[in-house]
Scaffold this motif. Structure first.
Motif, PDB file in Angstrom:
ATOM      1  N   ALA A  54      -3.392   4.672  -5.921  1.00 11.94           N
ATOM      2  CA  ALA A  54      -3.618   4.932  -7.349  1.00 11.94           C
ATOM      3  C   ALA A  54      -4.964   4.362  -7.792  1.00 11.94           C
ATOM      4  CB  ALA A  54      -2.478   4.326  -8.176  1.00 11.94           C
ATOM      5  N   ALA A  55      -5.421   3.313  -7.094  1.00  9.72           N
ATOM      6  CA  ALA A  55      -6.695   2.687  -7.471  1.00  9.72           C
ATOM      7  C   ALA A  55      -7.899   3.462  -6.921  1.00  9.72           C
ATOM      8  CB  ALA A  55      -6.727   1.250  -6.938  1.00  9.72           C
ATOM      9  N   LEU A  56      -7.642   4.416  -6.038  1.00  5.12           N
ATOM     10  CA  LEU A  56      -8.736   5.206  -5.455  1.00  5.12           C
ATOM     11  C   LEU A  56      -8.979   6.447  -6.320  1.00  5.12           C
ATOM     12  CD1 LEU A  56      -7.600   5.074  -1.715  1.00  5.12           C
ATOM     13  CD2 LEU A  56      -9.505   3.822  -2.738  1.00  5.12           C
ATOM     14  N   PRO A  57     -10.120   7.102  -6.171  1.00  2.49           N
ATOM     15  CA  PRO A  57     -10.330   8.360  -6.893  1.00  2.49           C
ATOM     16  C   PRO A  57      -9.189   9.324  -6.567  1.00  2.49           C
ATOM     17  CG  PRO A  57     -12.330   7.666  -5.766  1.00  2.49           C
ATOM     18  CD  PRO A  57     -11.256   6.731  -5.334  1.00  2.49           C
ATOM     19  N   PRO A  58      -8.728  10.117  -7.572  1.00  2.00           N
ATOM     20  CA  PRO A  58      -7.564  10.980  -7.352  1.00  2.00           C
ATOM     21  C   PRO A  58      -7.789  11.940  -6.169  1.00  2.00           C
ATOM     22  CG  PRO A  58      -8.373  11.133  -9.625  1.00  2.00           C
ATOM     23  CD  PRO A  58      -9.324  10.274  -8.885  1.00  2.00           C
ATOM     24  N   ALA A  59      -6.750  12.097  -5.370  1.00  2.00           N
ATOM     25  CA  ALA A  59      -6.831  13.016  -4.227  1.00  2.00           C
ATOM     26  C   ALA A  59      -5.440  13.542  -3.947  1.00  2.00           C
ATOM     27  CB  ALA A  59      -7.376  12.273  -3.011  1.00  2.00           C
ATOM     28  N   LEU A  60      -5.379  14.766  -3.424  1.00  2.00           N
ATOM     29  CA  LEU A  60      -4.091  15.325  -3.004  1.00  2.00           C
ATOM     30  C   LEU A  60      -4.162  15.556  -1.492  1.00  2.00           C
ATOM     31  CD1 LEU A  60      -1.288  16.372  -3.807  1.00  2.00           C
ATOM     32  CD2 LEU A  60      -2.305  18.642  -4.068  1.00  2.00           C
ATOM     33  N   TYR A  61      -3.323  14.844  -0.762  1.00  2.78           N
ATOM     34  CA  TYR A  61      -3.325  14.961   0.694  1.00  2.78           C
ATOM     35  C   TYR A  61      -2.324  16.017   1.141  1.00  2.78           C
ATOM     36  CZ  TYR A  61      -6.073  10.769   0.367  1.00  2.78           C
ATOM     37  OH  TYR A  61      -7.058   9.874   0.045  1.00  2.78           O
ATOM     38  N   GLY A  62      -2.661  16.675   2.251  1.00  3.99           N
ATOM     39  CA  GLY A  62      -1.801  17.766   2.732  1.00  3.99           C
ATOM     40  C   GLY A  62      -0.732  17.290   3.699  1.00  3.99           C
ATOM     41  N   GLU A  63      -0.958  16.127   4.308  1.00  5.67           N
ATOM     42  CA  GLU A  63      -0.019  15.604   5.298  1.00  5.67           C
ATOM     43  C   GLU A  63      -0.113  14.091   5.331  1.00  5.67           C
ATOM     44  OE1 GLU A  63       0.612  17.692   9.424  1.00  5.67           O
ATOM     45  OE2 GLU A  63      -1.417  18.085   8.716  1.00  5.67           O
ATOM     46  N   LEU A  64       0.941  13.460   5.824  1.00  4.54           N
ATOM     47  CA  LEU A  64       0.924  12.004   6.038  1.00  4.54           C
ATOM     48  C   LEU A  64       1.235  11.734   7.505  1.00  4.54           C
ATOM     49  CD1 LEU A  64       1.136   8.958   5.182  1.00  4.54           C
ATOM     50  CD2 LEU A  64       3.595   9.388   4.886  1.00  4.54           C
ATOM     51  N   TRP A  65       0.381  10.952   8.153  1.00  2.59           N
ATOM     52  CA  TRP A  65       0.672  10.485   9.514  1.00  2.59           C
ATOM     53  C   TRP A  65       0.724   8.968   9.480  1.00  2.59           C
ATOM     54  CZ3 TRP A  65      -2.806  13.465  13.591  1.00  2.59           C
ATOM     55  CH2 TRP A  65      -2.392  14.805  13.627  1.00  2.59           C
ATOM     56  N   VAL A  66       1.765   8.405  10.080  1.00  3.41           N
ATOM     57  CA  VAL A  66       1.860   6.945  10.203  1.00  3.41           C
ATOM     58  C   VAL A  66       1.659   6.611  11.684  1.00  3.41           C
ATOM     59  CG1 VAL A  66       3.270   4.911   9.804  1.00  3.41           C
ATOM     60  CG2 VAL A  66       3.449   6.867   8.259  1.00  3.41           C
ATOM     61  N   GLU A  67       0.685   5.763  11.960  1.00  6.65           N
ATOM     62  CA  GLU A  67       0.292   5.520  13.347  1.00  6.65           C
ATOM     63  C   GLU A  67       0.082   4.037  13.612  1.00  6.65           C
ATOM     64  OE1 GLU A  67      -2.786   9.062  14.169  1.00  6.65           O
ATOM     65  OE2 GLU A  67      -2.800   8.263  12.148  1.00  6.65           O
ATOM     66  N   HIS A  68      -0.277   3.733  14.847  1.00  4.10           N
ATOM     67  CA  HIS A  68      -0.704   2.373  15.216  1.00  4.10           C
ATOM     68  C   HIS A  68      -1.669   2.536  16.386  1.00  4.10           C
ATOM     69  CE1 HIS A  68       1.726   2.405  18.906  1.00  4.10           C
ATOM     70  NE2 HIS A  68       2.587   3.103  18.191  1.00  4.10           N
ATOM     71  N   PRO A  69      -2.574   1.578  16.606  1.00  2.00           N
ATOM     72  CA  PRO A  69      -3.479   1.710  17.749  1.00  2.00           C
ATOM     73  C   PRO A  69      -2.691   1.682  19.055  1.00  2.00           C
ATOM     74  CG  PRO A  69      -4.228  -0.015  16.248  1.00  2.00           C
ATOM     75  CD  PRO A  69      -2.852   0.362  15.810  1.00  2.00           C
ATOM     76  N   ASP A  70      -3.268   2.236  20.101  1.00  2.00           N
ATOM     77  CA  ASP A  70      -2.631   2.274  21.416  1.00  2.00           C
ATOM     78  C   ASP A  70      -3.039   1.016  22.183  1.00  2.00           C
ATOM     79  OD1 ASP A  70      -1.274   3.141  23.632  1.00  2.00           O
ATOM     80  OD2 ASP A  70      -2.914   4.392  24.364  1.00  2.00           O
ATOM     81  N   LEU A  77       8.128   6.765   3.192  1.00  2.00           N
ATOM     82  CA  LEU A  77       6.933   6.796   2.329  1.00  2.00           C
ATOM     83  C   LEU A  77       6.678   8.175   1.706  1.00  2.00           C
ATOM     84  CD1 LEU A  77       4.413   5.336   1.254  1.00  2.00           C
ATOM     85  CD2 LEU A  77       3.240   5.914   3.402  1.00  2.00           C
ATOM     86  N   ARG A  78       6.996   9.215   2.466  1.00  2.00           N
ATOM     87  CA  ARG A  78       6.657  10.575   2.016  1.00  2.00           C
ATOM     88  C   ARG A  78       7.173  10.894   0.606  1.00  2.00           C
ATOM     89  NH1 ARG A  78       7.353  11.937   7.135  1.00  2.00           N
ATOM     90  NH2 ARG A  78       5.251  12.002   7.975  1.00  2.00           N
ATOM     91  N   GLY A 102       2.364  11.998  -6.773  1.00  2.00           N
ATOM     92  CA  GLY A 102       1.405  13.117  -6.888  1.00  2.00           C
ATOM     93  C   GLY A 102       0.226  12.999  -5.944  1.00  2.00           C
ATOM     94  N   VAL A 103       0.365  12.216  -4.861  1.00  2.00           N
ATOM     95  CA  VAL A 103      -0.750  12.073  -3.911  1.00  2.00           C
ATOM     96  C   VAL A 103      -0.568  12.942  -2.676  1.00  2.00           C
ATOM     97  CG1 VAL A 103      -2.309  10.154  -3.448  1.00  2.00           C
ATOM     98  CG2 VAL A 103       0.013   9.643  -4.088  1.00  2.00           C
TER      99      VAL A 103
END
Ligand SMILES: C[S@@+](CC[C@H](N)C(=O)[O-])C[C@H]1O[C@@H](n2cnc3c(N)ncnc32)[C@H](O)[C@@H]1O
Length: 357
Positions: free
Chosen positions: A98-114, A132-133, A140-141
């Motif tokens: 919410a603190a970032l400039p408004p954006a609408l993302y098309g997908e969410l990926w949750v990851e971690h380094p290998d 989270l989704r 609205g993000v």
């Protein structure tokens, strides 16, 4: 909790654990060539490198993902959150976005380094996305349905209470979470190396190139072929293959009627007529391999090639650059030259090149 930055402040790139210095060297050199100042931050064996830059968005555009060699994934870092209460990881993420400039993302990926340190986070990364989704949709993000044309939001866990929020563009990133294509070892494959060539064809060639450049009835050579994993991949793509190696090939390959096995030196042998493909997995000094591959291209003995450069020495980024410069200088006109450390590569990188003729 540290305050999130309001804009992309760094490239966040993942890599094979242990190859952070190579990736940091590559990003630093490429940024300097693009005229953009910045610095790399990383830890040995962490599996990722952050490259901080005032103009991180511009840097990302100057370094297209398919031109990077040691990056498995390229993201634009938006915020780093640490020290939050692990019982509620959702609120800090929603607040940070919410603190970032408004954006609408098309997908969410949750990851971690290998990396060994981040492996215990795999379960969290798998389950957290489902929690989270809905919260991101409500805020609205995140688009109501997955939309690959919109930027993708990445949550990268570095620890249970430490994560990076990042963005990627579907046209300019790896299409697989963590940049790792999940390939299955086929029961008939003569060696695990088969996965390397499969991954190379999948990641170094675009879809239209695979359809155009790999066709039934084409002819290829495999230098250093035994026991036959790469030859097997070529045969499955419809090619007739001359396999060069003093070692034995699996019998079922020889029985396929599409393979000629020659016990010869891969650095000496040359085809009588021009071939469509030459692949090479010989374990040798990378400069010697790069020179020989360049000779094949310059002499027109093949039109397309995939080869490995083994990098056992310390200065692996410098050696990579030197070998690719040497190949480029000696190979004659090229239509394509792409190189990458694949997921199935260990101390090596894989190169795809196509002649311009
Ligand atoms: C890593 S293995 C190749 C594995 C193979 N790509 C596969 O998928 O099964 C390297 C091979 O290169 C061969 N080799 C090394 N130097 C060679 C040379 N000068 N000429 C021909 N083969 C060579 C070795 O005999 C060895 O079988």
């Amino acid at each position: 909790m540290t305050a999130p930055d309001a804009r992309g402040d760094a490239l966040f790139c993942t890599c094979r654990a242990g190859f952070e210095p190579e990736l940091a060297g590559e990003l630093s050199e490429r940024a300097a060539l693009a005229g953009l100042a910045g610095y790399a931050r990383t830890q040995r064996n962490s599996g990722f490198v952050e490259f901080f830059c005032e103009q991180a968005d511009e840097l990302s555009r100057s370094l297209p993902f398919d031109t990077l060699i040691f990056a498995r994934q390229k993201l634009l870092r938006l915020a780093e959150l640490r020290g939050f209460d692990p019982r509620d990881r959702i609120t800090p993420i929603v607040d940070a976005l919410a603190a970032l400039p408004p954006a609408l993302y098309g997908e969410l990926w949750v990851e971690h380094p290998d990396s060994d340190a981040a492996k215990p986070l795999a379960g969290l990364a798998r389950s957290f996305g489902n929690a989270l989704r809905p919260a991101l949709r409500k805020a609205g993000v995140l688009a109501r349905a997955d939309d690959a044309r919109k930027p993708r939001l990445h949550v990268v866990f570095l620890d249970g209470d430490h994560l990076v929020l990042a963005r990627s563009d579907a046209q300019d990133d790896s299409p697989w979470p963590q940049g790792i294509p999940r390939l299955r070892m086929h029961a008939e494959a003569p060696s695990r190396s088969a996965l390397k060539l499969e991954e190379a064809l999948l990641t170094l060639l675009r879809e239209d190139e695979r359809a155009r450049l790999l066709r039934d009835g084409m002819r290829g050579a495999d230098l250093g072929a035994a026991p036959g994993g790469w030859t097997w991949v070529l045969v499955r793509n419809g090619l007739h293959v001359t396999a060069i190696d003093n070692g034995p090939l699996r019998q079922h390959l020889l029985d396929s009627g599409r393979v000629d096995h020659l016990r010869a030196d891969g650095f000496q042998w040359q085809p009588r007529t021009a071939l469509d493909w030459m692949v090479c997995d010989m374990v040798e000094q990378p400069r010697r391999v790069a020179e020989r591959m360049a000779t094949w291209m310059r002499e027109g003995w093949c039109r397309h090639t995939v080869f490995n450069l083994k990098l056992p020495m310390k200065k692996r980024w410098e050696e990579t650059r030197l070998c690719l410069d040497l190949f480029r200088a000696q190979a004659g006109p090229l239509a394509v030259l792409r190189a990458r450390q694949l997921y199935h590569d260990r101390e090596e990188i894989t190169v795809f090149a196509s002649a311009r003729r």
